[in-house]
Design an enzyme around this catalytic site. Structure first.
Site, PDB file in Angstrom:
ATOM      1  N   TYR A 125       0.810  -1.214   0.000  1.00  0.00           N
ATOM      2  CA  TYR A 125       0.000   0.000   0.000  1.00  0.00           C
ATOM      3  C   TYR A 125       0.849   1.272   0.000  1.00  0.00           C
ATOM      4  CZ  TYR A 125      -4.442  -2.400   0.696  1.00  0.00           C
ATOM      5  OH  TYR A 125      -5.563  -3.167   0.527  1.00  0.00           O
ATOM      6  N   LYS A 176       3.812 -15.112   3.807  1.00  0.00           N
ATOM      7  CA  LYS A 176       4.102 -16.051   2.723  1.00  0.00           C
ATOM      8  C   LYS A 176       5.629 -16.147   2.684  1.00  0.00           C
ATOM      9  CE  LYS A 176       2.895 -18.496  -0.937  1.00  0.00           C
ATOM     10  NZ  LYS A 176       2.086 -19.722  -0.914  1.00  0.00           N
ATOM     11  N   ASP A 237     -11.621  -9.644   4.545  1.00  0.00           N
ATOM     12  CA  ASP A 237     -12.871  -9.843   3.783  1.00  0.00           C
ATOM     13  C   ASP A 237     -13.341 -11.282   3.960  1.00  0.00           C
ATOM     14  OD1 ASP A 237     -13.044  -7.248   2.869  1.00  0.00           O
ATOM     15  OD2 ASP A 237     -13.295  -7.808   0.762  1.00  0.00           O
TER      16      ASP A 237
HETATM   17  C1  IPM Z   1     -10.415  -1.797   3.353  1.00  0.00           C
HETATM   18  C2  IPM Z   1     -10.652  -1.377   1.932  1.00  0.00           C
HETATM   19  C3  IPM Z   1      -9.545  -0.422   1.504  1.00  0.00           C
HETATM   20  C4  IPM Z   1      -8.237  -1.158   1.606  1.00  0.00           C
HETATM   21  C5  IPM Z   1      -9.726   0.176   0.102  1.00  0.00           C
HETATM   22  C6  IPM Z   1     -11.062   0.840  -0.061  1.00  0.00           C
HETATM   23  C7  IPM Z   1      -8.597   1.115  -0.239  1.00  0.00           C
HETATM   24  O1  IPM Z   1     -10.737  -2.465   1.087  1.00  0.00           O
HETATM   25  O2  IPM Z   1     -10.429  -0.928   4.234  1.00  0.00           O
HETATM   26  O3  IPM Z   1     -10.231  -2.983   3.597  1.00  0.00           O
HETATM   27  O4  IPM Z   1      -7.821  -1.823   0.650  1.00  0.00           O
HETATM   28  O5  IPM Z   1      -7.600  -1.044   2.641  1.00  0.00           O
HETATM   29 MN    MN Z   2     -10.592  -4.372   2.116  1.00  0.00          MN
END
Ligand code: IPM
Ligand code: MN
Length: 335
Positions: A125, A176, A237
């Site tokens: 990121y 990983k 997720d």
């Molecule tokens: C999260 C989201 C964000 C991320 C996106 C919207 C940039 O998916 O908060 O998990 O990838 O961190």
């Molecule tokens: Mn996310």
């Protein structure tokens, strides 16, 4: 003294769910002074502002930020994400993304209780890399992952402190290391060094692909998971899905050193398909608000709201309801 909260409702269902969360906070008797910040994709399309330095400076003066969701299909991917959400995480040094999961009744992870601690300011990121010969047959795109000893260690220490405070006192590093040998080694060696300060915490390691299987087949093995930014994004997720849906998943972007306000947001996105229909589930945002209350020292109110959320969701598991019905039901269950 009322807590000063900056509210970024954002796009889609974001403003609907932040409004509900604040109703619950107030109903629990916590005094909050809120100021709305009109930011997100819709604002950007209107006048071009994503997040100016002046707005960022205003935000710094608050005790916390409550965010709904940002992003609009009309704006190309990355503009709002990098320019607003990630900018807030980076510039306010919100280096921990704390994401708790409570398996809902009927979910794969029913009865499980674990937290994913995601590093929030580095990894892939960080925006390292670039593109050459864009749009040609010879295009080259690189996107690196930045891992510093300092950044990894402060994240790992937070995770160990959290594990130490919990009943099971168990920590799993997810990475990983068999392929990402440079960054994986740094994470593994950091965990190996920091664990010496936490003899009461048991430590495990899972490769991220295996962790995906375990989350589905044996989620009960997890207590505290610590991982890098991108693995944490993906894993949370999945963790949300096995715990009953991202409609329940809350998150706290924390600056544990309190050098700037921390930011609290649901894991789910703007869900434009149901915007304005009054059917968005506000539970994840209400839970995020309880993480905010805990961070602000309002432990008792947070525990009352969490209990009300648990009572409400076990009674109404899987039943679609109106947004305001969920809020009303949670407020009624506050004791
Ligand atoms: C999260 C989201 C964000 C991320 C996106 C919207 C940039 O998916 O908060 O998990 O990838 O961190
Ligand atoms: Mn996310």
């Amino acid at each position: 003294m009322a807590h000063r909260i900056a509210v970024i409702g954002g796009d889609g269902i974001g403003p609907e769910v932040t409004a509900e969360a604040l109703k619950v906070v107030r109903a629990a008797g916590v005094a909050v002074d809120t100021v709305d910040f009109d930011l997100g994709g819709a604002r950007y399309l209107r006048d071009g502002e994503i997040l100016s330095d002046a707005t960022l400076d205003q935000l710094r003066a608050f005790d916390a930020i409550l965010l709904g969701a940002v992003g609009t299909p009309e704006v190309p991917p990355g503009v709002i994400e990098r320019g607003l959400l990630l900018k807030l995480r980076f510039d306010l040094d919100l280096y921990i993304n704390h994401r708790p999961f409570h398996g809902q009744p009927g979910s794969i992870a029913e009865g499980c209780d674990f937290v994913v601690v995601r590093e929030n300011t580095e990894g892939s990121y960080a925006g390292e890399g670039g593109v050459l010969r864009f749009g040609t047959e010879h295009e080259i795109a690189t996107q690196g992952s930045v891992n510093t000893r300092f950044g990894v260690e402060r994240c790992v220490r937070y995770a160990f402190e959290l594990a130490k405070s919990r009943t099971r006192k168990h920590l799993t590093l997810v990475h990983k290391t068999n392929v990402l040998t440079f960054s994986g080694s740094l994470w593994q060696r950091t965990v190996d060094a920091v664990r010496l300060d936490y003899p009461e915490v048991s430590v495990d390691y899972n490769h991220v692909d295996a962790a995906c299987i375990y989350l589905v087949e044996q989620p009960q093995r997890y207590d505290v998971v610590v991982t890098d930014n991108l693995f944490g994004d993906i894993l949370t997720d999945l963790a949300g899905a096995v715990s009953g849906g991202v409609g329940f998943a809350s998150s706290a972007n924390l600056n544990p050193d309190r050098t700037s306000p921390s930011m609290f947001e649901p894991v789910h996105g703007a869900a434009h398909d149901i915007e304005g229909k009054g059917i968005a589930n506000p539970t994840a945002t209400i839970s995020s608000a309880t993480l905010m209350l805990r961070f602000l020292g309002e432990e008792i109110a947070a525990a009352r709201i969490d209990a009300a959320i648990a009572a409400d969701s076990s009674e109404h598991a899987g039943v679609p309801r109106k947004t305001t019905e969920v809020t009303r039901s949670i407020i009624e269950r506050l004791v």
